[in-house]
Design an enzyme around this catalytic site. Sequence first.
Site, PDB file in Angstrom:
ATOM      1  N   CYS A  35      -0.359   0.447   7.535  1.00  0.00           N
ATOM      2  CA  CYS A  35      -0.889   0.918   6.221  1.00  0.00           C
ATOM      3  C   CYS A  35      -2.190   1.546   6.116  1.00  0.00           C
ATOM      4  O   CYS A  35      -2.723   2.321   5.570  1.00  0.00           O
ATOM      5  CB  CYS A  35      -0.945  -0.309   5.156  1.00  0.00           C
ATOM      6  SG  CYS A  35       0.707  -0.979   4.694  1.00  0.00           S
TER       7      CYS A  35
ATOM      8  N   GLU B   3       0.856  -1.195   0.105  1.00  0.00           N
ATOM      9  CA  GLU B   3       0.219  -0.104  -0.095  1.00  0.00           C
ATOM     10  C   GLU B   3       0.943   1.240   0.028  1.00  0.00           C
ATOM     11  O   GLU B   3       0.795   2.047  -0.674  1.00  0.00           O
ATOM     12  CB  GLU B   3      -0.798   0.005   1.443  1.00  0.00           C
ATOM     13  CG  GLU B   3      -1.800  -1.200   1.336  1.00  0.00           C
ATOM     14  CD  GLU B   3      -1.327  -2.195   1.951  1.00  0.00           C
ATOM     15  OE1 GLU B   3      -0.094  -2.645   1.965  1.00  0.00           O
ATOM     16  OE2 GLU B   3      -2.120  -3.186   2.699  1.00  0.00           O
TER      17      GLU B   3
ATOM     18  N   ALA C 280      12.150 -37.587  -7.479  1.00  0.00           N
ATOM     19  CA  ALA C 280      11.816 -37.741  -8.774  1.00  0.00           C
ATOM     20  C   ALA C 280      11.901 -39.400  -8.715  1.00  0.00           C
ATOM     21  O   ALA C 280      12.717 -40.048  -8.086  1.00  0.00           O
ATOM     22  CB  ALA C 280      12.939 -37.225  -9.359  1.00  0.00           C
TER      23      ALA C 280
ATOM     24  N   GLU D  76      14.322 -31.980   0.169  1.00  0.00           N
ATOM     25  CA  GLU D  76      14.722 -32.864  -0.744  1.00  0.00           C
ATOM     26  C   GLU D  76      15.603 -34.061  -0.104  1.00  0.00           C
ATOM     27  O   GLU D  76      16.665 -34.124  -0.635  1.00  0.00           O
ATOM     28  CB  GLU D  76      15.590 -31.754  -1.685  1.00  0.00           C
ATOM     29  CG  GLU D  76      15.109 -31.062  -2.521  1.00  0.00           C
ATOM     30  CD  GLU D  76      15.678 -30.403  -3.614  1.00  0.00           C
ATOM     31  OE1 GLU D  76      16.396 -31.128  -4.407  1.00  0.00           O
ATOM     32  OE2 GLU D  76      15.676 -29.372  -4.041  1.00  0.00           O
TER      33      GLU D  76
END
Length: 363
Positions: free
Chosen positions: A90, A58, A160, A294
């Site tokens: 804001c 903003e 994978a 991973e």
Amino acid sequence: MIDSNISDIKWMKRAIFLASLGKGTTSPNPMVGAVILDKDGNLISEGFHYKSGMPHAEAMAFKNLKKDASGGSIYVNLEPCCHQGKTPPCVDKIISFGIKKVYVSIEDPDKRVSGKGIKLLKDAGIKVFQGLCERESFELNKAFIHRNINNSAYGVLKWAMSMDGRVGLKNGKSKWITNKDSRSLVHSHRAGFDAIVIGGNTLRKDNPLLTSRGLSNPEPLRVVFTKTLDFPEKSNLWNCNLAKTLVVYDASTANKKYLKRIPECVDIEAIPSDNPKLISDLLAKKGCNNVLWECGPKLATSAIKTGCIQELMTFIAPKILGGVGNMNPLADFEFTDMNEVFNLNCPEIGFIGDDIFVKSTFY
Ligand code: AOF
Ligand code: ZN
């Protein structure tokens, strides 16, 4: 109150798009975009949040104003903040610029805000419309929301595998199961994460770089969890010029004499057990909204068991590795009934050449 006027949806989608430009740099903050229209509905400014400590969306939009905003509207994908943090509230800016309508997609889960920003706007006589494009806004900031609610990082587990569900041969060889484009896609996915976690075995066996190959700046934090601290003297993760590395060790089992093998540029943290949830919580404290796991089967399985994983990213290659002893992506959960297994949702499937990409979620 939901205003589902077509042009309101268009502007909110624009705010969401602007927000997404902060992907990979805003954590621990959310991705936020803002669009300002004048009182006649003309676009007069826009902005997005780039980085913690820098102006909020903003504030950027008000800074970029080309015309008087009084009587106008603002579209933001997250409730405007009302607290003094690293930057001012804001809500005060929105009020002082004379905005009359605020379109907010979703509430800010940060306890300093959570509904209070919207209330302050309403108390100031501003019309607030909440709920436009909430699904997209939730998806964009799901990791920020998860961390704020659970004090833990949002986890995505990636592997994978071959068509017969193998991630490597008995002898540990796994280069490569998927095609080159799938592997490049992994690098670009990494760019959207705050940290990547592997276990000590993966470091010793694969010696990975764990970078996005320069697609993100900064690179994600590389985290290696170890029960022993028995690391080689040389490793790609010890090269701190490529990216930061954090070693997390289980203080109940690790041999601290090995600590001296780790170069000084690497950060080191101890946790009291091998519970991966302690890693997710630690990374959340360090400001990571999302974490890519991973890791090998053992750590991946206990990460799932302890609630560290919210999403799976699976690559499937048209190959058959076969063999009883070849590697599986996960270890045994010791389920004895089909009622006990995890049922996932599957919001995304795609092809990368002849590999298949599947995104699935635990929620
Ligand atoms: C907004 N617009 O663009 C963002 C918001 O430390 P600070 O001052 O940057 O405050 C961070 C908090 O502010 C963050 O946790 C979230 O609640 C909110 N982020 N709010 O109105 C923005 N980035
Ligand atoms: Zn703000």
